[in-house]
Motif scaffolding. Structure first.
Motif, PDB file in Angstrom:
ATOM      1  N   ILE A 171      11.662  -6.730 -11.651  1.00  0.00           N
ATOM      2  CA  ILE A 171      12.382  -5.497 -11.326  1.00  0.00           C
ATOM      3  C   ILE A 171      11.478  -4.651 -10.448  1.00  0.00           C
ATOM      4  N   TRP A 172      12.008  -4.232  -9.305  1.00  0.00           N
ATOM      5  CA  TRP A 172      11.262  -3.389  -8.362  1.00  0.00           C
ATOM      6  C   TRP A 172      11.707  -1.954  -8.532  1.00  0.00           C
ATOM      7  N   VAL A 173      10.742  -1.042  -8.585  1.00  0.00           N
ATOM      8  CA  VAL A 173      11.036   0.384  -8.725  1.00  0.00           C
ATOM      9  C   VAL A 173      10.405   1.115  -7.539  1.00  0.00           C
ATOM     10  N   ASP A 174      11.247   1.788  -6.745  1.00  0.00           N
ATOM     11  CA  ASP A 174      10.758   2.620  -5.650  1.00  0.00           C
ATOM     12  C   ASP A 174      10.288   3.943  -6.240  1.00  0.00           C
ATOM     13  N   CYS A 175       9.063   4.347  -5.919  1.00  0.00           N
ATOM     14  CA  CYS A 175       8.471   5.546  -6.503  1.00  0.00           C
ATOM     15  C   CYS A 175       8.168   6.586  -5.428  1.00  0.00           C
ATOM     16  N   ALA A 176       8.436   7.838  -5.763  1.00  0.00           N
ATOM     17  CA  ALA A 176       8.079   8.965  -4.906  1.00  0.00           C
ATOM     18  C   ALA A 176       7.296   9.956  -5.754  1.00  0.00           C
ATOM     19  N   TYR A 177       6.049  10.212  -5.352  1.00  0.00           N
ATOM     20  CA  TYR A 177       5.182  11.137  -6.086  1.00  0.00           C
ATOM     21  C   TYR A 177       4.969  12.370  -5.220  1.00  0.00           C
ATOM     22  N   TRP A 178       5.687  13.443  -5.524  1.00  0.00           N
ATOM     23  CA  TRP A 178       5.584  14.706  -4.799  1.00  0.00           C
ATOM     24  C   TRP A 178       4.460  15.508  -5.429  1.00  0.00           C
ATOM     25  N   SER A 179       3.316  15.558  -4.757  1.00  0.00           N
ATOM     26  CA  SER A 179       2.155  16.214  -5.336  1.00  0.00           C
ATOM     27  C   SER A 179       1.148  16.582  -4.255  1.00  0.00           C
ATOM     28  N   ASP A 180       0.383  17.622  -4.525  1.00  0.00           N
ATOM     29  CA  ASP A 180      -0.734  17.972  -3.650  1.00  0.00           C
ATOM     30  C   ASP A 180      -1.980  17.179  -4.026  1.00  0.00           C
ATOM     31  N   ARG A 181      -1.906  16.413  -5.091  1.00  0.00           N
ATOM     32  CA  ARG A 181      -3.030  15.580  -5.543  1.00  0.00           C
ATOM     33  C   ARG A 181      -3.024  14.251  -4.783  1.00  0.00           C
ATOM     34  N   THR A 182      -3.274  14.321  -3.511  1.00  0.00           N
ATOM     35  CA  THR A 182      -3.214  13.132  -2.658  1.00  0.00           C
ATOM     36  C   THR A 182      -4.501  12.314  -2.700  1.00  0.00           C
ATOM     37  N   GLY A 183      -5.490  12.742  -3.454  1.00  0.00           N
ATOM     38  CA  GLY A 183      -6.753  12.019  -3.555  1.00  0.00           C
ATOM     39  C   GLY A 183      -6.597  10.633  -4.156  1.00  0.00           C
TER      40      GLY A 183
ATOM     41  N   ASP B 251       0.831  -1.203   0.000  1.00  0.00           N
ATOM     42  CA  ASP B 251       0.000   0.000   0.000  1.00  0.00           C
ATOM     43  C   ASP B 251       0.871   1.260   0.000  1.00  0.00           C
ATOM     44  N   CYS B 252       0.370   2.293  -0.626  1.00  0.00           N
ATOM     45  CA  CYS B 252       1.033   3.594  -0.675  1.00  0.00           C
ATOM     46  C   CYS B 252       1.138   4.182   0.734  1.00  0.00           C
ATOM     47  N   VAL B 253       2.256   4.866   1.005  1.00  0.00           N
ATOM     48  CA  VAL B 253       2.442   5.550   2.278  1.00  0.00           C
ATOM     49  C   VAL B 253       2.540   7.043   1.978  1.00  0.00           C
ATOM     50  N   SER B 254       1.661   7.842   2.577  1.00  0.00           N
ATOM     51  CA  SER B 254       1.671   9.289   2.375  1.00  0.00           C
ATOM     52  C   SER B 254       2.353   9.968   3.551  1.00  0.00           C
ATOM     53  N   ASN B 255       3.218  10.923   3.248  1.00  0.00           N
ATOM     54  CA  ASN B 255       3.935  11.684   4.273  1.00  0.00           C
ATOM     55  C   ASN B 255       3.980  13.148   3.881  1.00  0.00           C
ATOM     56  N   THR B 256       4.359  13.970   4.830  1.00  0.00           N
ATOM     57  CA  THR B 256       4.625  15.381   4.567  1.00  0.00           C
ATOM     58  C   THR B 256       6.084  15.635   4.935  1.00  0.00           C
ATOM     59  N   VAL B 257       6.862  16.133   3.972  1.00  0.00           N
ATOM     60  CA  VAL B 257       8.274  16.413   4.180  1.00  0.00           C
ATOM     61  C   VAL B 257       8.504  17.883   3.867  1.00  0.00           C
ATOM     62  N   ASN B 258       8.970  18.639   4.857  1.00  0.00           N
ATOM     63  CA  ASN B 258       9.207  20.078   4.692  1.00  0.00           C
ATOM     64  C   ASN B 258       7.986  20.795   4.128  1.00  0.00           C
ATOM     65  N   GLY B 259       6.804  20.402   4.590  1.00  0.00           N
ATOM     66  CA  GLY B 259       5.565  21.046   4.176  1.00  0.00           C
ATOM     67  C   GLY B 259       5.029  20.601   2.829  1.00  0.00           C
TER      68      GLY B 259
END
Length: 144
Positions: free
Chosen positions: A47-59, A13-21
């Motif tokens: 092949i495993w790919v670690d993904c980071a999605y920096w967005s305000d679209r957290t819906g 499952d996706c993990v949502s966090n806030t980093v530096n606002g």
């Protein structure tokens, strides 16, 4: 810019966090490829790919569940590290620019929490075939 496109299933499952606002959603995508080796034996390579999605679209976060098939696109980053036994290792990570939900694993019931179900019952077919003129109308009239 180097762009990487991946179609695969989420490993957890996706993990949502806030980093530096700023909001970030972290998840892993697995892509499995089947091939035959030199002896003709069927093999699989994941092949495993670690993904980071920096967005305000957290819906989208509630839909990013384990097993959900996604298409992600973004800029790749390779990270190198040393293991505890002193060996070198590398991992592939992706700074996601866009994501699309493609579905969920067929083995899960329903939509598995990852599929999109349109509201309103979907497409309704016309009550009369498009290539036939209405009863009592001119045959030269267009059906629209």
């Amino acid at each position: 810019m180097i762009k990487l496109q991946v179609i695969g299933n989420l490993g957890k499952d996706c993990v949502s966090n806030t980093v530096n606002g700023k909001n970030v959603m972290n998840f892993t995508v697995a892509h499995t490829e089947k091939y035959k080796d030199s002896t003709g034996a069927q093999r699989e390579k994941t092949i495993w790919v670690d993904c980071a999605y920096w967005s305000d679209r957290t819906g989208i976060a509630p839909y990013l569940k384990k097993g959900t098939q996604v298409y992600v696109e973004g800029a790749p980053e390779v990270r190198t590290y040393q293991t505890q036994d002193g060996k070198s290792g590398a991992s592939l990570s992706l700074r996601v620019l866009s994501i699309q939900l493609l579905g969920s694993r067929a083995s899960e019931g329903g939509n598995g929490g990852g599929g999109y179900q349109p509201q309103g019952g979907g497409y309704n077919a016309p009550s009369q075939p498009m290539n036939e003129a209405p009863i009592g109308g001119d045959s030269d009239d267009l059906p629209f």
